[in-house]
Design a protein around this motif. Structure first.
Motif, PDB file in Angstrom:
ATOM      1  N   TYR A 175       0.818  -1.209   0.000  1.00 54.56           N
ATOM      2  CA  TYR A 175       0.000   0.000   0.000  1.00 54.56           C
ATOM      3  C   TYR A 175       0.858   1.268   0.000  1.00 54.56           C
ATOM      4  CZ  TYR A 175      -4.259  -2.689   0.863  1.00 54.56           C
ATOM      5  OH  TYR A 175      -5.326  -3.545   0.748  1.00 54.56           O
ATOM      6  N   TRP A 176       1.965   1.242   0.741  1.00 54.22           N
ATOM      7  CA  TRP A 176       2.816   2.432   0.812  1.00 54.22           C
ATOM      8  C   TRP A 176       3.420   2.757  -0.555  1.00 54.22           C
ATOM      9  CZ3 TRP A 176       3.702   5.779   4.853  1.00 54.22           C
ATOM     10  CH2 TRP A 176       4.739   6.698   4.677  1.00 54.22           C
ATOM     11  N   LEU A 177       3.950   1.736  -1.214  1.00 52.79           N
ATOM     12  CA  LEU A 177       4.613   1.974  -2.490  1.00 52.79           C
ATOM     13  C   LEU A 177       3.621   2.201  -3.628  1.00 52.79           C
ATOM     14  CD1 LEU A 177       7.604  -0.540  -2.287  1.00 52.79           C
ATOM     15  CD2 LEU A 177       7.575   1.909  -1.810  1.00 52.79           C
ATOM     16  N   LEU A 178       2.382   1.758  -3.446  1.00 51.90           N
ATOM     17  CA  LEU A 178       1.346   2.044  -4.439  1.00 51.90           C
ATOM     18  C   LEU A 178       0.698   3.407  -4.211  1.00 51.90           C
ATOM     19  CD1 LEU A 178      -0.391  -1.456  -4.679  1.00 51.90           C
ATOM     20  CD2 LEU A 178       1.000  -0.349  -6.447  1.00 51.90           C
ATOM     21  N   GLY A 179       1.081   4.069  -3.133  1.00 50.49           N
ATOM     22  CA  GLY A 179       0.553   5.396  -2.850  1.00 50.49           C
ATOM     23  C   GLY A 179      -0.767   5.422  -2.106  1.00 50.49           C
ATOM     24  N   HIS A 180      -1.205   4.265  -1.586  1.00 49.30           N
ATOM     25  CA  HIS A 180      -2.458   4.200  -0.825  1.00 49.30           C
ATOM     26  C   HIS A 180      -2.144   4.458   0.650  1.00 49.30           C
ATOM     27  CE1 HIS A 180      -4.048   2.810  -4.522  1.00 49.30           C
ATOM     28  NE2 HIS A 180      -3.729   1.520  -4.384  1.00 49.30           N
ATOM     29  N   ARG A 181      -1.900   5.712   0.992  1.00 51.32           N
ATOM     30  CA  ARG A 181      -1.403   6.042   2.320  1.00 51.32           C
ATOM     31  C   ARG A 181      -2.412   5.733   3.429  1.00 51.32           C
ATOM     32  NH1 ARG A 181       2.825   6.119  -0.166  1.00 51.32           N
ATOM     33  NH2 ARG A 181       4.336   7.805  -0.187  1.00 51.32           N
ATOM     34  N   TRP A 182      -3.697   5.973   3.167  1.00 52.01           N
ATOM     35  CA  TRP A 182      -4.654   5.723   4.242  1.00 52.01           C
ATOM     36  C   TRP A 182      -4.776   4.239   4.541  1.00 52.01           C
ATOM     37  CZ3 TRP A 182      -9.070   2.782   3.838  1.00 52.01           C
ATOM     38  CH2 TRP A 182      -9.502   2.472   2.555  1.00 52.01           C
ATOM     39  N   ARG A 183      -4.650   3.409   3.520  1.00 55.02           N
ATOM     40  CA  ARG A 183      -4.669   1.958   3.765  1.00 55.02           C
ATOM     41  C   ARG A 183      -3.413   1.518   4.492  1.00 55.02           C
ATOM     42  NH1 ARG A 183      -7.039  -0.607  -1.913  1.00 55.02           N
ATOM     43  NH2 ARG A 183      -8.900   0.737  -2.032  1.00 55.02           N
ATOM     44  N   ALA A 184      -2.272   2.115   4.139  1.00 50.33           N
ATOM     45  CA  ALA A 184      -1.031   1.823   4.862  1.00 50.33           C
ATOM     46  C   ALA A 184      -1.171   2.220   6.331  1.00 50.33           C
ATOM     47  CB  ALA A 184       0.142   2.558   4.217  1.00 50.33           C
ATOM     48  N   GLY A 185      -1.816   3.359   6.580  1.00 52.67           N
ATOM     49  CA  GLY A 185      -2.049   3.777   7.958  1.00 52.67           C
ATOM     50  C   GLY A 185      -2.958   2.818   8.705  1.00 52.67           C
ATOM     51  N   LEU A 186      -3.974   2.288   8.004  1.00 56.29           N
ATOM     52  CA  LEU A 186      -4.859   1.291   8.614  1.00 56.29           C
ATOM     53  C   LEU A 186      -4.066   0.053   9.016  1.00 56.29           C
ATOM     54  CD1 LEU A 186      -7.637   0.069   9.298  1.00 56.29           C
ATOM     55  CD2 LEU A 186      -7.845  -0.588   6.884  1.00 56.29           C
ATOM     56  N   VAL A 187      -3.149  -0.370   8.164  1.00 59.94           N
ATOM     57  CA  VAL A 187      -2.317  -1.537   8.474  1.00 59.94           C
ATOM     58  C   VAL A 187      -1.500  -1.286   9.737  1.00 59.94           C
ATOM     59  CG1 VAL A 187      -0.345  -2.909   7.697  1.00 59.94           C
ATOM     60  CG2 VAL A 187      -2.191  -2.361   6.100  1.00 59.94           C
ATOM     61  N   LEU A 188      -0.926  -0.099   9.860  1.00 62.60           N
ATOM     62  CA  LEU A 188      -0.137   0.221  11.049  1.00 62.60           C
ATOM     63  C   LEU A 188      -1.008   0.193  12.302  1.00 62.60           C
ATOM     64  CD1 LEU A 188       2.089   3.149   9.710  1.00 62.60           C
ATOM     65  CD2 LEU A 188       2.722   0.747  10.011  1.00 62.60           C
ATOM     66  N   GLY A 189      -2.229   0.675  12.180  1.00 60.47           N
ATOM     67  CA  GLY A 189      -3.142   0.622  13.314  1.00 60.47           C
ATOM     68  C   GLY A 189      -3.464  -0.814  13.728  1.00 60.47           C
ATOM     69  N   LEU A 190      -3.678  -1.677  12.750  1.00 57.09           N
ATOM     70  CA  LEU A 190      -3.938  -3.083  13.056  1.00 57.09           C
ATOM     71  C   LEU A 190      -2.725  -3.737  13.719  1.00 57.09           C
ATOM     72  CD1 LEU A 190      -5.807  -4.182   9.783  1.00 57.09           C
ATOM     73  CD2 LEU A 190      -6.806  -3.757  12.039  1.00 57.09           C
TER      74      LEU A 190
END
Length: 434
Positions: A204-219
């Motif tokens: 997600y980070w490298l694809l530019g989907h920052r909010w999804r990357a942030g969701l992953v960090l929260g999980l």
């Protein structure tokens, strides 16, 4: 004004040059040894003697030649893991000179050094790509990422019914020994926290989907009150650090700096402040310089001592093999070590478990060679993927492999699953869209 892309790319290339890498790995070797001198002031089982320091310096200087392999090798999964193992073995060779314990120290040192070299040969240089018999389309792969998020949410929800405590890091040991999860939940927890979510974060980070990357960090952070481990607490910050570091540095330099910079910072803080371990600088030094690296090195010292006078396991500690063999130890090796040395639950790397404990110090190099070929599968399944993605998606596993046997890393922590995910990934995923 921001720097033109060409200048930025040129700077990254210069920092990844052979001269810079050579200086960095040699400086890292020096910092590792200096760190252990300071660690010895806090840990009684890691000693230091001025009378023998010249021997340790000669050993460290000779062994540091091995670090030059990281100058000539290209980046890969094995490169990342191998540099952490190099640091661990260098630390053991230093500790071996001053060892608090009694065992054949010269043969143990030679065995460890040879084991690392044999491990690195396949881990660094076996990279031929596997033919992709199964390859997902970009659309199907994005569905797979969504499935990973769903599995992660379900795992967290189920695991939290067995334990969910919001306690400070200082109090986790008051509760952690009482944690019990069913085998299925335990495996899912290891797979999700060590492999699936870091993999999804990198995508997600490298694809530019920052909010999804942030969701992953929260999980990922939700695994802290479930597992009550420092590892779970710091994983989100560690993945962000790797993402930032690899933005400015090439993958090889990032891999080396990911361990060199934290260790150097810990050493500088503790030397300049002279603070005790219960201070803020001391807690950082304890977390990084002692627990992350020195403990992994000293585990080899302890395993060498124990198995110099106790029966070898011949791999019977692996759960699927134990019912088929006569095993001299019914409890897990970490518990056996805890009962023998009263140093806590002492898990150890493949060099200690599949090596020293299983086959003894004379055959341990062959076990390391076989382990190198196993982990080289990661190089082959990730061939063709961007180095930065490989670095970020495997960010947690070098720490895992420092502290658990290879069999546990492959199965319980999902390293084998990561290899499969790399294998089926579409190589066009990160190409610019036209």
């Amino acid at each position: 004004m921001s720097a033109p892309p060409g200048i930025f790319t040129d700077l990254r290339s210069r920092l990844d040059s052979k001269a810079v890498l050579t200086s960095l790995v040699l400086l890292h070797s020096a910092v590792t040894c200096l760190s252990l001198i300071k660690v010895a002031t806090f840990q009684y089982y890691i000693s230091f003697s001025g009378e023998r320091v010249w021997i340790a310096v000669i050993v460290a200087l000779g062994f540091s030649v091995v670090s030059l392999l990281f100058v000539i090798a290209r980046f890969s999964f094995g490169y990342f893991v191998g540099f952490y193992f190099y640091t661990m073995i260098l630390g053991f060779l230093w500790i071996d000179v001053f060892s608090y314990y009694s065992y054949p120290q010269l043969p143990a040192g030679i065995s460890a050094a040879l084991a690392l070299v044999l491990f690195l040969l396949p881990a660094l240089f076996v990279k031929a790509p596997l033919r992709q018999l199964v390859k997902l389309s970009n659309a199907h792969f994005e569905h797979l990422l969504t499935l990973i998020l769903v599995i992660s949410v379900v795992t967290i929800a189920v695991a939290s019914t067995y334990n969910f405590r919001l306690v400070s890091v200082a109090r986790i040991y008051d509760y952690r020994d009482t944690l019990e999860f069913p085998p299925a939940v335990r495996y899912l927890t290891g797979w999700v926290s060590s492999t699936l979510l870091p993999f999804a974060f990198a995508c997600y980070w490298l694809l530019g989907h920052r909010w999804r990357a942030g969701l992953v960090l929260g999980l990922l952070l939700l695994f802290y009150p479930i597992t009550l481990t420092k590892f779970a607490f710091f994983t989100p910050a560690w993945l962000i650090a790797l993402a930032v570091l690899s933005r400015f540095l090439e993958a090889r330099t990032s891999a080396i700096a990911s361990i060199f910079v934290p260790m150097l910072l810990g050493l500088v803080l503790i030397v300049l402040t002279g603070a005790p371990l219960n201070s803020i600088p001391g807690r950082y030094f304890d977390l990084v310089n002692i627990r992350m690296m020195a403990t992994a090195s000293s585990a080899l010292d302890i395993y060498n001592n124990f198995f110099s006078s106790h029966p070898l396991t011949w791999f019977c500690q692996i759960s699927v093999l134990k019912p088929l063999m006569h095993c001299p130890y019914q409890a897990p090796l970490a518990v056996v070590m805890q009962e023998a040395y009263d140093l806590g639950n002492l898990n150890a790397s493949l060099f200690a478990t599949e090596g020293i404990a299983s086959v003894g110090l004379y055959l341990a190099p062959l076990a390391a060679l076989a382990s190198g070929f196993v982990l080289a599968l990661g190089n082959r399944t990730s061939a063709g993927l961007p180095p930065r993605f490989v670095l970020m998606s495997t960010g947690v596993l070098p720490h895992v492999l420092l502290n658990v046997p290879l069999s546990v890393a492959m199965l319980t922590h999902g390293t084998a699953i990561l290899f499969l995910l790399w294998y089926v990934m579409p190589r066009s995923l990160f190409e610019p869209k036209t």
